[in-house]
Write an enzyme that holds these catalytic residues in place. Structure first.
Site, PDB file in Angstrom:
ATOM      1  N   SER A  85       5.269  -2.888  -4.419  1.00  0.00           N
ATOM      2  CA  SER A  85       3.863  -2.980  -4.027  1.00  0.00           C
ATOM      3  C   SER A  85       3.089  -1.720  -4.407  1.00  0.00           C
ATOM      4  O   SER A  85       2.984  -1.372  -5.566  1.00  0.00           O
ATOM      5  CB  SER A  85       3.766  -3.270  -2.525  1.00  0.00           C
ATOM      6  OG  SER A  85       2.468  -3.605  -2.132  1.00  0.00           O
TER       7      SER A  85
ATOM      8  N   ASP B 103      -3.544  -3.251  -6.018  1.00  0.00           N
ATOM      9  CA  ASP B 103      -2.370  -2.377  -5.961  1.00  0.00           C
ATOM     10  C   ASP B 103      -1.351  -2.862  -6.993  1.00  0.00           C
ATOM     11  O   ASP B 103      -1.619  -3.764  -7.791  1.00  0.00           O
ATOM     12  CB  ASP B 103      -1.780  -2.323  -4.552  1.00  0.00           C
ATOM     13  CG  ASP B 103      -1.152  -3.634  -4.123  1.00  0.00           C
ATOM     14  OD1 ASP B 103      -1.545  -4.690  -4.673  1.00  0.00           O
ATOM     15  OD2 ASP B 103      -0.276  -3.618  -3.241  1.00  0.00           O
TER      16      ASP B 103
ATOM     17  N   ASP C 151      -1.297  -7.833  -4.465  1.00  0.00           N
ATOM     18  CA  ASP C 151      -1.462  -8.643  -3.258  1.00  0.00           C
ATOM     19  C   ASP C 151      -2.449  -8.019  -2.274  1.00  0.00           C
ATOM     20  O   ASP C 151      -2.663  -8.540  -1.184  1.00  0.00           O
ATOM     21  CB  ASP C 151      -0.119  -8.935  -2.589  1.00  0.00           C
ATOM     22  CG  ASP C 151       0.574  -7.689  -2.036  1.00  0.00           C
ATOM     23  OD1 ASP C 151       0.087  -6.566  -2.271  1.00  0.00           O
ATOM     24  OD2 ASP C 151       1.618  -7.853  -1.372  1.00  0.00           O
TER      25      ASP C 151
END
Length: 447
Positions: A101, A242, A246
């Protein structure tokens, strides 16, 4: 049962230290065995972001899945929400996203999605953990039942078309100058492509991944570059994703940041006006600003709060029938369209409101004045500082100081030996004093 591998968002850690080829191999085997049901040919879809370690982990996962008889479909770099969408639309038994992430390049992770496109439940993850610690060699496929692996084309175009279809076909972004920062991550092709196809004048940054620069001085966790670019090119809006796309943060035409709380307010109000809310409210976490809660109340909507983590937001949304939820950090979940947070889809919803109202982003996206919110951390080496009588007294005293016009949240981190203290209220000085009193007590207890 104690969770050894899975955190709040899959398995995550330092690449080749925590997330090793051996672990990825076993995850592939365990998850593959977990989702082998019936006599049909089983398959798993694997996506990834742009980290160097993605190649290593991808190959190990392929070995694991094929060794238990699952066929593998490899997509290459695509956003996390695309994996959920494709796993469901392609009728895969399982979806996997290789990503950490918003973390730096030297971390990586493995996120798992079920055949319905949703992230796995705690119960299923615990069953996979039990398999990870078992003797998997006894459950491997026979030689003639091994799986096959192949790369599939066109997935980026499918995702772009999916994202575009979340807006009315007649809506065009023509006339809007948009800066998009893809964090040198998974959306570096699809996000600019979707915006361009919608008619926007697109200026892209963070679209030159080299395996090392994901989230580095760019993206939704470092907004200095996109703020400068928005002002430099006199853009109408900046969109910062990012590493796995998401989550999203917005930059207005002045270069100011619009966080997830404001975005949820914009979307919730828009959905309410259009009659699209399934329930009169939205779901967010305990970290969302009290200003959001008050604003929603002023337009007749509730705010339901959950623990920190988009998975808990989604669980509450599904349980209670809400179709808008998210986090202050920019995870926005619109369950009419997606099964997880989707930065591009959320940004498109905001752009639709901007076009409809024909007003500057600074006006459209400033729905409320946030209350002063202070967050501080205390690191501890051992023990349980929160069980200290002195700490409990300090917390009670701080809550009394803040009264009904404020909130105090004290919680341990789920990933490191840190206790986080958040306070908010109408009076910044009172909030700071309340937070500091708890921090002092925790520091003494942790010494």
């Amino acid at each position: 049962m104690v969770r050894r591998y899975f955190g709040t968002d899959g398995i995550r850690g330092r690449a080749n230290k925590v997330i090793t080829p051996e672990l990825a191999l076993r995850v592939g085997q365990a998850a593959g065995l977990m989702f082998r049901n019936g006599d049909h040919r089983h398959r798993v879809l694997i996506g990834k972001d742009t980290r160097l370690s993605g190649y290593m982990i991808e190959n190990a996962l392929v070995a694991g899945f094929t060794s238990v008889g699952m066929d593998v479909l490899l997509t290459g770099p695509i956003p996390t929400p695309a994996v959920g969408m494709l796993a469901r639309s392609m009728r895969a038994d399982l979806g996997v996203m290789i990503s950490a992430s918003h973390n730096p390049f030297d971390d990586n992770g493995i996120k798992l999605f079920g055949p319905d496109g949703f992230k796995l439940s705690d119960e299923v993850e615990l069953k996979i953990e039990a398999l990870l610690d078992s003797d998997l060699t006894k459950q491997l496929a026979e030689s003639h039942d091994l799986g096959r692996a192949r790369r599939i084309d066109g997935v980026q175009d499918r995702y772009i078309e999916f994202a575009k279809l979340t807006l009315p076909r007649h809506l065009s972004l023509e006339g809007l100058r948009v800066v998009i920062d893809c964090a040198n991550g998974a959306a570096y092709k699809v996000a600019p492509g979707a915006l361009w196809e919608m008619g926007a004048d697109v200026i892209s940054i963070g679209v030159e991944p080299d395996g090392f620069n994901i989230n580095k001085e760019c993206g939704s966790t470092d907004l200095a570059a996109i703020s400068r670019k928005v002002r430099e090119v006199r853009a109408d809006i900046g969109i910062a994703l990012d590493g796995d796309a998401d989550r999203v943060m917005i930059i207005d035409e002045r270069g100011h940041v619009v966080d997830g709380d404001q975005l949820m307010a914009v979307i919730a109000e828009s959905f309410k006006e259009d009659g699209r809310l399934t329930k009169p409210g939205i779901v967010s976490t305990v970290m969302s600003n009290l200003g959001l809660e008050r604003y929603l109340g002023s337009i007749g909507l509730d705010l339901l709060r959950t623990p920190v983590g988009d998975r808990y937001v989604l669980e509450r949304m599904r349980a209670d029938g809400y179709n808008v939820g998210g986090e202050q950090s920019g995870h926005i979940i619109l369950s009419d369209y997606t099964t997880t947070g989707d930065g591009l889809v959320a940004a498109l919803q905001v752009l639709a409101v901007v076009k409809r109202r024909n007003k500057p982003v600074s006006e459209v996206c400033h729905r409320f004045e946030p209350l002063p919110q202070i967050l501080k951390n205390v690191r501890f080496k051992a023990g349980k500082p929160l069980e200290s009588a002195t700490v409990k007294t300090a917390i009670a005293s701080a809550e009394e100081k803040l009264g009904r016009n404020g909130r105090l949240l004290v919680r341990p981190s789920g990933t490191e030996p840190v206790i986080r203290v958040m306070g908010e209220g109408d009076d910044k000085a009172v909030v700071e004093a309340a937070v500091d009193s708890v921090i002092d007590a925790l520091s003494q207890a942790a010494a």
